[in-house]
Design a protein around this motif. Structure first.
Motif, mmCIF file in Angstrom:
data_model
loop_
_atom_site.group_PDB
_atom_site.id
_atom_site.type_symbol
_atom_site.label_atom_id
_atom_site.label_comp_id
_atom_site.label_asym_id
_atom_site.label_seq_id
_atom_site.Cartn_x
_atom_site.Cartn_y
_atom_site.Cartn_z
ATOM 1 N N ALA A 163 5.293 19.820 -6.583
ATOM 2 C CA ALA A 163 5.371 19.261 -5.234
ATOM 3 C C ALA A 163 4.253 18.245 -5.042
ATOM 4 O O ALA A 163 3.143 18.423 -5.533
ATOM 5 C CB ALA A 163 5.249 20.378 -4.214
ATOM 6 N N LEU A 164 4.550 17.198 -4.340
ATOM 7 C CA LEU A 164 3.597 16.129 -4.083
ATOM 8 C C LEU A 164 3.343 16.077 -2.582
ATOM 9 O O LEU A 164 4.279 16.002 -1.794
ATOM 10 C CB LEU A 164 4.194 14.803 -4.563
ATOM 11 N N ARG A 165 2.064 16.134 -2.193
ATOM 12 C CA ARG A 165 1.702 16.062 -0.778
ATOM 13 C C ARG A 165 0.671 14.953 -0.614
ATOM 14 O O ARG A 165 -0.329 14.913 -1.319
ATOM 15 C CB ARG A 165 1.147 17.385 -0.298
ATOM 16 N N VAL A 166 0.917 14.055 0.327
ATOM 17 C CA VAL A 166 0.061 12.898 0.562
ATOM 18 C C VAL A 166 -0.565 13.010 1.949
ATOM 19 O O VAL A 166 0.081 13.473 2.890
ATOM 20 C CB VAL A 166 0.878 11.582 0.495
ATOM 21 N N ALA A 167 -1.814 12.570 2.069
ATOM 22 C CA ALA A 167 -2.488 12.514 3.369
ATOM 23 C C ALA A 167 -3.148 11.148 3.510
ATOM 24 O O ALA A 167 -3.541 10.531 2.511
ATOM 25 C CB ALA A 167 -3.521 13.622 3.487
ATOM 26 N N ALA A 168 -3.259 10.693 4.742
ATOM 27 C CA ALA A 168 -3.880 9.400 5.025
ATOM 28 C C ALA A 168 -4.894 9.561 6.145
ATOM 29 O O ALA A 168 -4.591 10.147 7.185
ATOM 30 C CB ALA A 168 -2.822 8.380 5.420
#
Length: 67
Positions: free
Chosen positions: A3-8
């Motif tokens: 799973a890939l989780r991105v935050a900005a």
């Protein structure tokens, strides 16, 4: 598949726009100040482009979790 989780972090963003250019389905730029807008925090596709966007962000405003 991992799973890939991105935050900005919009406070850290300098509005360079590399993220939106590299992975436009995941990132965009705010029309008012140009800072990053996260469109999809768990993208199912385009992982290579998302990784490249995170790695090339000049301010380090993007983070990636692949656990």
């Amino acid at each position: 598949m991992t799973a890939l989780r991105v935050a900005a972090d919009r406070d850290r963003c300098i509005a360079a726009g590399m993220c939106a250019l590299l992975a436009g389905s995941v990132f965009d730029q705010d029309d008012n100040d140009g800072r990053v807008l996260l469109l999809d925090s768990t993208p199912a596709t385009n992982h290579a482009a998302v990784r490249e966007a995170v790695e090339t962000c000049p301010s380090g405003a993007l983070t990636l979790d692949e656990s």
